[in-house]
Design an enzyme around this catalytic site. Structure first.
Site, short mmCIF file in Angstrom:
data_model
loop_
_atom_site.label_atom_id
_atom_site.label_comp_id
_atom_site.label_asym_id
_atom_site.label_seq_id
_atom_site.Cartn_x
_atom_site.Cartn_y
_atom_site.Cartn_z
CG HIS A 167 -10.10 -6.37 7.97
ND1 HIS A 167 -9.32 -7.07 8.64
CD2 HIS A 167 -9.59 -6.49 6.58
CE1 HIS A 167 -8.29 -7.42 7.98
NE2 HIS A 167 -8.55 -7.32 6.64
CD GLU A 209 -1.81 -2.46 1.32
OE1 GLU A 209 -0.66 -2.69 1.90
OE2 GLU A 209 -2.62 -3.32 1.19
#
Lengths: 324, 327
Positions: free
Chosen positions: A129, A60
């Protein structure tokens, strides 16, 4: 007007902007062959090819860094980080670089980057998450924060973000992707920094964004039964923030509840409440209320998760506290 | 063979960097320059040897020890000194300072204060070159410390995966602030790390500007030809501490003296005169010109105005909105 789903509206926006400008390209994990983990980039590889729809390694920080460099080089990258949880991995590139370089270099650069990611919880994915961390980015000057609640806003704001010459963090919501809504045909742009009244009301202003707009609308329906008319104001972008629209609404209703999915402590709602009391201390009929997640990591078990996240009934309770 | 005029220009650039930085050190001691200031003295051959091997429009990107690369790229000494003084006439309007010099008109995309931070950005610049199909290549400078950062590995993987036109130049000066490279890196010979990504890695004497230039010319040719990324390790030494506040207690004086004997500037002067490429007289003339340019840069910085109070609010975004902070 036709009704389409949130992910389809985003997909249309990407395809239209890619057709319009050959410098717009996408990069991210599983966005090509896979079609995007939330189907947002479905069919785009077939139309635009692997040069403009680039599957990346799971890296990322690298993805954001490459997007910054590509933007420096004159392109208009639209990187996807899959979810906001993974933006945390890329924080140095987002905050120290994307949000700072233009200022540090005295305005020599334009960085037209639209960084897409899905935020939010509610699907039992556990603490790593389920993040609603838009406040982190609003707290960092140099990056715009766009957070649409409906398919129409999603499409219009994504198109505007891509055309913007600045760094935009575009936060979608995992639980909104399959929701349907009316979206205008043809060219549809929504400007940054302009709030939208999702429901008119005269007794209280509920400020909410992303999925919480829908919770606020449900709350407003319930309150209407009690004879309380709530106005639901969706800022749609948290940076820039449409303070004028908020002031106009609260000047009429004299009461305000801020509802966000993120944690209450030092959340965006805290800033909104602080600004409202600075400006309307003597005009307000009641203290500004904040609804948000309980300050614990989001748990897995369904019952616990639902208890941690804010819902319509929490908003109803907050409104009743200051209207009765 | 590197053309004679180029060799003389390389001498001039190295000496310009050296003399300007010596003045920077003085100005820092007098507190006319603030914040972090990392001197490049000792490493000049790397920036000059590499950057003079490039075309003027090949993007260059950098770390926080960026004075040398900025100047080697042709950056204006006046606007350099004014930036360090925090003046409105600085290259970044006084917003960046020593660590964040950028000169986008010269395709110099600046210094980052975060170790390794600019390396994936370099790869993105290379992606833009490949995307547009032009034949430009990117050069990225960083230190040995950066090769232990996560983004370094991500960036090299991306670069090789997509066969991007980028040259990674690691200036191995053996110390990440004060920690010896042997204490921080599993492979202290940094060029060998290239093999982990299937790309070529070279090591060069970073105290020898002609050797750096020679190697870079060859590498530039292959990268421009589409052969994919390359890692170069330039072995060099910074004579000063990590920054102006570092007394350098972690290394031996004898080690420092040994490296000073290999100083790239007198080394090049010797071969320039010895090989009759130029004369002693011409070198003295260059020295005088640089002294004048240095004094001029300081005078320009001193006499320049401070940034206006309104400029505080400028340059955050290119499009301003009503809710943004303003004067």
């Amino acid at each position: 007007m036709r009704e389409i789903r949130y992910f389809e509206a985003l997909n249309e926006a990407l395809a239209e902007e890619m057709r319009r400008d050959p410098d717009v390209f996408l990069m991210g994990e599983d966005i090509g062959l896979f079609g995007g983990t939330f189907r947002v980039t479905e069919h785009l590889l077939a139309e635009f090819g692997a040069k403009r729809v680039r599957d990346t390694p799971i890296a990322e920080a690298g993805i954001v860094g490459l997007a910054i460099g590509a933007a420096m080089g004159g392109l208009r990258p639209v990187p996807e980080l899959m979810t906001m949880n993974f933006a945390i991995v890329a924080m140095d590139q987002i905050i120290n670089h994307a949000a700072k370089l233009r200022y540090m270099f005295g305005g020599q650069l334009r960085l037209p980057i639209t960084l897409r990611a899905a935020g939010g919880g509610g699907t039992q994915k556990g603490a790593q998450h389920s993040h609603s961390i838009e406040s982190w980015f609003v707290n960092s000057p140099g990056i715009r924060v766009v957070i649409p609640s409906t398919p129409s806003d999603a499409k219009g704001l994504l198109k505007t973000s891509i055309r913007s010459d600045d760094v935009v963090l575009f936060i979608e919501h995992e639980m909104l992707y399959s929701t349907k809504g009316a979206v205008p045909d043809g060219e549809h742009l929504v400007p940054l920094g302009v709030a939208d009244v999702k429901r008119r009301g005269s007794d209280v202003t509920i400020v909410a964004w992303s999925k919480m707009v829908h919770e606020a609308l449900r709350a407003a329906d319930a309150l209407a039964v009690e004879g309380i008319e709530a106005e639901v104001l969706d800022p749609r972008t948290l940076d820039p923030f449409d303070w004028e629209a908020l002031h106009e609404s609260v000047a009429r209703t004299r009461r305000c509840v801020v509802a966000e999915e993120g944690w209450r402590t030092v959340g965006v709602g805290a800033e909104i409440a602080a600004r409202l009391q600075e400006r309307f201390f003597y005009e307000l009929d009641a203290p500004v209320q904040r609804v948000g997640a309980v300050d614990v990591p989001t748990p897995y078990a369904k019952g616990l998760e639902q208890a941690a996240l804010p819902h319509a009934d929490d908003i109803v309770r907050a409104v009743l506290k200051i209207t009765t | 063979m590197i053309p004679a005029a180029d060799q003389v220009e390389m001498y001039r650039l190295m000496l310009l960097i050296r003399r300007l930085e010596e003045r920077v050190a003085e100005m820092y001691s007098e507190q006319r320059i603030g914040g972090f200031t990392h001197l490049y003295i000792g490493q000049e051959a790397v920036a000059v040897g590499a950057i003079t091997a490039l075309n003027h429009d090949d993007p260059v990107i950098d770390t926080y020890r960026d004075h040398g690369h900025f100047l080697a790229r042709g950056g204006d000494p006046r606007r350099f000194m004014a930036e360090l003084f925090g003046k409105a006439t600085g290259i970044c309007r006084g917003k960046g300072g020593s660590m964040h010099l950028a000169d986008v008109e010269r395709y110099f995309y600046g210094g980052t204060g975060i170790v390794g931070g600019s390396i994936p950005i370099a790869v993105g610049l290379a992606l833009a070159c490949q995307y547009r199909g032009d034949d430009r290549i990117v050069v990225c400078f960083f230190g040995d410390g950066a090769t232990n950062q996560g983004v370094w590995h991500e960036a090299l993987n991306f670069a090789k995966l997509w066969s991007l036109p980028v040259i990674f130049i690691c200036e191995n000066n053996f110390y990440g602030i004060g920690t010896d490279v042997r204490l921080s890196s599993s492979l202290s010979e940094v060029h060998k790390k290239a093999s982990g990504y299937g790309m070529p890695g070279f090591r060069v004497d970073g105290m020898d500007v002609l050797a750096v230039r020679q190697l870079c010319e060859e590498v530039v040719k292959t990268v421009r030809g589409g052969a994919g990324p390359v890692l170069i390790e330039a072995v060099c030494y910074r004579y000063q501490g990590h920054s102006m506040t570092d007394p350098g207690r972690y290394r031996a004086r004898a080690e420092e003296e040994l490296w000073r004997k290999r100083d790239p500037i007198p080394r090049l002067a010797k071969s320039l005169v010895g090989d009759a490429i130029t004369t002693d007289e011409r070198l003295h003339e260059i020295e005088r010109e640089i002294e004048a340019a240095t004094e001029d840069a300081v005078a320009f910085a001193e006499s320049s105005p401070d940034p206006s109070p309104e400029s505080l609010y400028e340059d955050v975004h290119s499009e301003r909105h009503p809710g943004d902070p303003h004067a």
